[in-house]
Design a protein around this motif. Structure first.
Motif, PDB file in Angstrom:
ATOM      1  N   GLU A  40       0.829  -1.207   0.000  1.00  0.00           N
ATOM      2  CA  GLU A  40       0.000   0.000   0.000  1.00  0.00           C
ATOM      3  C   GLU A  40       0.862   1.256   0.000  1.00  0.00           C
ATOM      4  OE1 GLU A  40      -3.505   2.163   2.648  1.00  0.00           O
ATOM      5  OE2 GLU A  40      -2.957   0.072   3.049  1.00  0.00           O
ATOM      6  N   ASP A  41       1.911   1.267   0.847  1.00  0.00           N
ATOM      7  CA  ASP A  41       2.812   2.412   0.887  1.00  0.00           C
ATOM      8  C   ASP A  41       3.597   2.541  -0.416  1.00  0.00           C
ATOM      9  OD1 ASP A  41       2.089   3.356   3.363  1.00  0.00           O
ATOM     10  OD2 ASP A  41       3.690   2.323   4.449  1.00  0.00           O
ATOM     11  N   VAL A  42       3.988   1.419  -1.006  1.00  0.00           N
ATOM     12  CA  VAL A  42       4.717   1.452  -2.277  1.00  0.00           C
ATOM     13  C   VAL A  42       3.882   2.149  -3.338  1.00  0.00           C
ATOM     14  CG1 VAL A  42       5.532   0.032  -4.210  1.00  0.00           C
ATOM     15  CG2 VAL A  42       6.237  -0.511  -1.865  1.00  0.00           C
ATOM     16  N   ARG A  43       2.608   1.789  -3.442  1.00  0.00           N
ATOM     17  CA  ARG A  43       1.734   2.423  -4.439  1.00  0.00           C
ATOM     18  C   ARG A  43       1.591   3.917  -4.175  1.00  0.00           C
ATOM     19  NH1 ARG A  43      -1.089  -2.531  -3.824  1.00  0.00           N
ATOM     20  NH2 ARG A  43      -2.412  -1.590  -2.208  1.00  0.00           N
ATOM     21  N   MET A  44       1.449   4.279  -2.914  1.00  0.00           N
ATOM     22  CA  MET A  44       1.304   5.693  -2.555  1.00  0.00           C
ATOM     23  C   MET A  44       2.552   6.484  -2.937  1.00  0.00           C
ATOM     24  SD  MET A  44       1.021   7.328   1.256  1.00  0.00           S
ATOM     25  CE  MET A  44       2.620   6.618   1.691  1.00  0.00           C
ATOM     26  N   VAL A  45       3.721   5.992  -2.532  1.00  0.00           N
ATOM     27  CA  VAL A  45       4.954   6.733  -2.770  1.00  0.00           C
ATOM     28  C   VAL A  45       5.290   6.758  -4.264  1.00  0.00           C
ATOM     29  CG1 VAL A  45       7.426   6.811  -2.280  1.00  0.00           C
ATOM     30  CG2 VAL A  45       5.817   6.276  -0.454  1.00  0.00           C
ATOM     31  N   ALA A  46       5.015   5.678  -4.971  1.00  0.00           N
ATOM     32  CA  ALA A  46       5.250   5.667  -6.416  1.00  0.00           C
ATOM     33  C   ALA A  46       4.419   6.748  -7.101  1.00  0.00           C
ATOM     34  CB  ALA A  46       4.923   4.296  -7.001  1.00  0.00           C
TER      35      ALA A  46
END
Length: 258
Positions: free
Chosen positions: A191-197
């Motif tokens: 979830e954080d990966v998608r947000m930061v990307a």
């Protein structure tokens, strides 16, 4: 240059390395690296562990001096320029470990970062209230990066992903022309990966981003250009489809997407 030729050449190059090399006691950690990082694009530097990615970052940001080669930022030779001056010229870097003040709020962290471009970094005699004039710009950065609901929260209380976003906010406060991100997705859940990307994609709309990243799904999704290192040398460069099909890249990774 004709209009068609200009279109083919793409966005302007803002950071260039030519023949970049670094030796340690005779060992060539980086050898003959050429890079062209372009405005409003995301450029990934990838490769297996020990490929020399972090050394290249350290050379570009002048934490290390090159043994040979030349580096230009916005057309200016910065090969022998000191790191602090390079940062003031518009080349700003984040690190693998989140570098925020844990006991300050999100707003206070961003205001600290804004002190240099705001002309307050050396004016230590001014009262704390003098930083209030930075609130407007700080709030804009906080809102742009989706941190508004955490404005008054301590950095220590944020999730790991939000801390990395806060770190990006503090680097953007320095108004970089070129932003270098060292493994921005390290240690994050999906979830954080998608947000930061998504945030990195937005950030790159008006500046160049060069990132070291091990998550090849992220690289494939958001990067315009990919350079692959192995043993300190470039073995492939181009868009993700091109480099991922290169047999040298497949051999270097041996099927391991870390």
């Amino acid at each position: 240059m004709t209009a068609s030729a200009a279109a083919q050449s793409g966005p302007r190059v803002v950071l260039t390395a030519r023949g970049l090399g670094k030796d340690f006691a005779g060992f060539k950690a980086v050898n003959n690296v050429d890079l062209d990082v372009r405005h409003a694009q995301i450029h990934a530097l990838i490769g297996p562990n020990g490929a020399g990615k972090t050394t290249v970052f350290n050379l570009l940001t002048k934490f290390l001096q090159p043994t040979r080669g030349r580096i230009e930022l916005l057309g200016t030779d910065i090969t022998r320029t000191k790191p602090d001056k390079v940062a003031r010229m518009g080349l700003v870097r984040s690190f693998q470990i989140s570098a925020v003040f844990p006991h300050l709020t999100v707003l206070e962290n961003v205001r600290v970062a804004l002190q240099r471009p705001g002309g307050l970094s050396t004016q230590f005699w001014r009262p704390l209230s003098s930083l209030d004039r930075l609130n407007g710009r700080a709030d804009q950065l906080i809102d742009d990066l989706g941190l508004s609901e955490y404005r008054d929260a301590r950095a220590a209380d944020l999730s790991y992903g939000r801390k990395r976003v806060l770190e990006i906010a503090t680097t953007l406060a320095l108004e970089p022309q070129v932003l270098l991100l060292d493994e921005p997705m390290a240690g994050m859940g999906q979830e954080d990966v998608r947000m930061v990307a998504g945030i990195i994609r937005d950030v790159a709309q008006d500046r160049a981003v060069l990132m070291v990243e091990h998550n090849l799904n992220v690289v494939a999704d958001i990067c315009d250009h990919v350079t692959v290192l192995q043993r300190g040398e470039i073995i492939a460069s181009g868009d993700y489809a091109r480099v991922s099909a290169d047999p040298r890249v497949r051999t270097a990774y041996m099927g391991n997407e870390e």
